[in-house]
Design an enzyme around this catalytic site. Sequence first.
Site, PDB file in Angstrom:
ATOM      1  N   HIS A 165      -4.593  10.895   1.672  1.00 19.91           N
ATOM      2  CA  HIS A 165      -3.226  11.109   0.734  1.00 19.91           C
ATOM      3  C   HIS A 165      -3.627  10.153  -0.817  1.00 19.91           C
ATOM      4  CE1 HIS A 165      -5.522   6.819   2.270  1.00 19.91           C
ATOM      5  NE2 HIS A 165      -5.259   7.586   3.193  1.00 19.91           N
TER       6      HIS A 165
ATOM      7  N   ARG B  76      -9.223   8.119  -0.497  1.00 20.37           N
ATOM      8  CA  ARG B  76     -10.079   8.217   0.472  1.00 20.37           C
ATOM      9  C   ARG B  76     -11.797   9.787  -0.139  1.00 20.37           C
ATOM     10  NH1 ARG B  76      -8.913   6.469   5.478  1.00 20.37           N
ATOM     11  NH2 ARG B  76     -10.561   7.573   6.989  1.00 20.37           N
TER      12      ARG B  76
ATOM     13  N   ASN C  75       0.839  -1.428  -0.085  1.00 20.52           N
ATOM     14  CA  ASN C  75       0.407  -0.061  -0.217  1.00 20.52           C
ATOM     15  C   ASN C  75       1.264   1.584  -0.408  1.00 20.52           C
ATOM     16  OD1 ASN C  75      -1.460   2.105   1.309  1.00 20.52           O
ATOM     17  ND2 ASN C  75      -2.978   1.279   1.249  1.00 20.52           N
TER      18      ASN C  75
ATOM     19  N   HIS D  52      -5.927   3.005  -1.633  1.00 20.58           N
ATOM     20  CA  HIS D  52      -7.270   4.430  -0.846  1.00 20.58           C
ATOM     21  C   HIS D  52      -7.378   5.034  -1.118  1.00 20.58           C
ATOM     22  CE1 HIS D  52      -9.043   4.087   3.116  1.00 20.58           C
ATOM     23  NE2 HIS D  52     -11.021   4.323   1.699  1.00 20.58           N
TER      24      HIS D  52
ATOM     25  N   GLY E 160       0.715  -1.607   4.482  1.00 20.20           N
ATOM     26  CA  GLY E 160       1.835  -0.052   4.476  1.00 20.20           C
ATOM     27  C   GLY E 160       2.158   0.945   4.846  1.00 20.20           C
ATOM     28  N   HIS E 161       1.844   0.782   6.083  1.00 15.35           N
ATOM     29  CA  HIS E 161       2.162   2.354   7.032  1.00 15.35           C
ATOM     30  C   HIS E 161       3.389   1.264   7.274  1.00 15.35           C
ATOM     31  CE1 HIS E 161       3.036   4.406  10.505  1.00 15.35           C
ATOM     32  NE2 HIS E 161       2.401   5.378  10.214  1.00 15.35           N
TER      33      HIS E 161
ATOM     34  N   ARG F 129       3.869  18.875   2.196  1.00 21.59           N
ATOM     35  CA  ARG F 129       4.446  19.427   1.481  1.00 21.59           C
ATOM     36  C   ARG F 129       3.918  20.365   0.601  1.00 21.59           C
ATOM     37  NH1 ARG F 129       9.692  21.603   3.178  1.00 21.59           N
ATOM     38  NH2 ARG F 129       9.743  21.694   5.843  1.00 21.59           N
TER      39      ARG F 129
ATOM     40  N   HIS G 261      -3.760  -4.876   8.102  1.00 22.08           N
ATOM     41  CA  HIS G 261      -3.752  -3.170   8.834  1.00 22.08           C
ATOM     42  C   HIS G 261      -3.021  -4.116   9.867  1.00 22.08           C
ATOM     43  CE1 HIS G 261      -5.586   0.351   9.236  1.00 22.08           C
ATOM     44  NE2 HIS G 261      -4.991  -0.010  11.490  1.00 22.08           N
ATOM     45  N   GLY G 262      -1.971  -2.999  10.076  1.00 21.48           N
ATOM     46  CA  GLY G 262      -1.547  -2.736  11.323  1.00 21.48           C
ATOM     47  C   GLY G 262       0.168  -4.109  11.107  1.00 21.48           C
TER      48      GLY G 262
ATOM     49  N   GLU H 120     -11.064  -9.432   3.404  1.00 23.25           N
ATOM     50  CA  GLU H 120      -9.470  -8.981   3.242  1.00 23.25           C
ATOM     51  C   GLU H 120     -10.343  -8.685   5.060  1.00 23.25           C
ATOM     52  OE1 GLU H 120      -7.089  -6.281   2.182  1.00 23.25           O
ATOM     53  OE2 GLU H 120      -6.175  -5.258   4.157  1.00 23.25           O
TER      54      GLU H 120
ATOM     55  N   THR I 229      -7.331   6.680  10.391  1.00 26.87           N
ATOM     56  CA  THR I 229      -6.758   5.339   9.547  1.00 26.87           C
ATOM     57  C   THR I 229      -8.352   4.262   9.502  1.00 26.87           C
ATOM     58  OG1 THR I 229      -5.293   2.994   8.952  1.00 26.87           O
ATOM     59  CG2 THR I 229      -5.752   3.942  11.017  1.00 26.87           C
ATOM     60  N   THR I 230      -8.362   2.718   8.558  1.00 27.69           N
ATOM     61  CA  THR I 230      -9.715   2.416   9.385  1.00 27.69           C
ATOM     62  C   THR I 230      -9.630   1.594  10.085  1.00 27.69           C
ATOM     63  OG1 THR I 230      -9.036   2.279   6.114  1.00 27.69           O
ATOM     64  CG2 THR I 230     -10.667   0.775   7.273  1.00 27.69           C
TER      65      THR I 230
ATOM     66  N   ASP J 235       0.251   4.866   0.668  1.00 30.92           N
ATOM     67  CA  ASP J 235      -0.804   5.915   0.043  1.00 30.92           C
ATOM     68  C   ASP J 235       0.449   6.706   1.192  1.00 30.92           C
ATOM     69  OD1 ASP J 235      -3.064   4.230  -0.223  1.00 30.92           O
ATOM     70  OD2 ASP J 235      -4.178   3.732   1.893  1.00 30.92           O
ATOM     71  N   HIS J 236       0.962   6.204   1.926  1.00 29.30           N
ATOM     72  CA  HIS J 236       1.702   7.147   2.788  1.00 29.30           C
ATOM     73  C   HIS J 236       2.838   7.620   2.183  1.00 29.30           C
ATOM     74  CE1 HIS J 236      -1.076   6.591   6.125  1.00 29.30           C
ATOM     75  NE2 HIS J 236      -1.410   5.950   5.562  1.00 29.30           N
TER      76      HIS J 236
HETATM   77  N1  PXP Z   1      -6.145  -3.437   4.399  1.00 30.66           N
HETATM   78  C1  PXP Z   1      -7.127  -2.432   3.995  1.00 30.66           C
HETATM   79  C2  PXP Z   1      -8.226  -2.928   3.650  1.00 30.66           C
HETATM   80  C3  PXP Z   1      -6.909  -1.316   4.960  1.00 30.66           C
HETATM   81  O1  PXP Z   1      -7.666  -0.264   4.904  1.00 30.66           O
HETATM   82  C4  PXP Z   1      -5.381  -0.768   5.000  1.00 30.66           C
HETATM   83  C5  PXP Z   1      -5.115   0.767   5.482  1.00 30.66           C
HETATM   84  O2  PXP Z   1      -5.732   1.543   6.647  1.00 30.66           O
HETATM   85  C6  PXP Z   1      -4.300  -1.744   5.262  1.00 30.66           C
HETATM   86  C7  PXP Z   1      -4.698  -3.315   4.998  1.00 30.66           C
HETATM   87  C8  PXP Z   1      -3.268  -1.890   5.318  1.00 30.66           C
HETATM   88  O3  PXP Z   1      -2.590  -0.765   6.628  1.00 30.66           O
HETATM   89  P1  PXP Z   1      -1.750  -0.106   7.219  1.00 30.66           P
HETATM   90  O4  PXP Z   1      -0.976   0.590   6.382  1.00 30.66           O
HETATM   91  O5  PXP Z   1      -1.307  -0.030   8.331  1.00 30.66           O
HETATM   92  O6  PXP Z   1      -0.358  -1.763   7.057  1.00 30.66           O
END
Ligand code: PXP
Length: 255
Positions: free
Chosen positions: A53, A48, A10, A46, A219-220, A21, A197-198, A154, A103-104, A12-13
């Site tokens: 992002h 949003r 992911n 994602h 992602g993060h 910036r 997630h996480g 998921e 975040t989600t 996004d970040h």
């Molecule tokens: N999967 C889904 C559906 C998400 O919404 C997210 C981001 O919240 C992720 C995976 C990735 O999570 P993370 O950025 O915590 O790795």
Amino acid sequence: MSFELRLGVNVDHVATIRNARGGGHPDPVRAAQLAAAAGADSIVAHLREDRRHISDDDLARLMETIDIPLTLEMAATDEMLKIALRHAPHAVCIVPERREERTTEGGLDVALGHNHLKRFVDQLTGNKAIVSMFVEPDRRQMDAARSIGAPAVEIHVGAYCDALTGGTEAQAAEQIERIVDAAGYGAGLGLQIHAGHGITFDTVGPVAAVPEIVELNIGHFLIGEAIFGGLDSSIRHMRALMDTARARSQSEAGA
Ligand code: PXP
């Protein structure tokens, strides 16, 4: 049981840092290309509602540029549906979205939103996307996802990741057991099982070991870790940890 365990990265970040910036640097599309070269099987973005992002232009450029599958995460709104139908990404993950969240924070209540969500599944699968529902590890949500015709779910593994890093051993064990149970149950219903997630280097092992899970979306942590060792290294290390955990669980199951 299949050995397959895909990694979705992911980006996004990367866009979060760029947007701090303004301007174009760092570019999430460049990160996606690097991720593909480092062994990602797919890219996740994602879009949003508040575009905090990923932007519409990022999505268009990702669709044009990357040559591995793209998973679009989106809320179940008509605006997002129109965008997803226009771009026709390989996969779409429907997520809950609240403006005030960072975040989600939790999974979708597919059981509650059954009638509303079915329309999204029908139209997106009709457009050839693999549609997943982002849900808590809960049999009721697996049943609901199946009943609206979603081919995939998921599983939100955030509670497990939080318990492993900030809770007790018993809490972490309880959370991973929920994931194991939901994944086995969902796969038994014919759902493709993803998780995300996480996830970090410290939390990935037990999730990757669950044999029914075929895709992890991360992602993060990967983007954060890239600050210290580079994106290529953070993805390759995650991939190696995933593969080692899965290989070990398969050899234990076969032993
Ligand atoms: N999967 C889904 C559906 C998400 O919404 C997210 C981001 O919240 C992720 C995976 C990735 O999570 P993370 O950025 O915590 O790795």
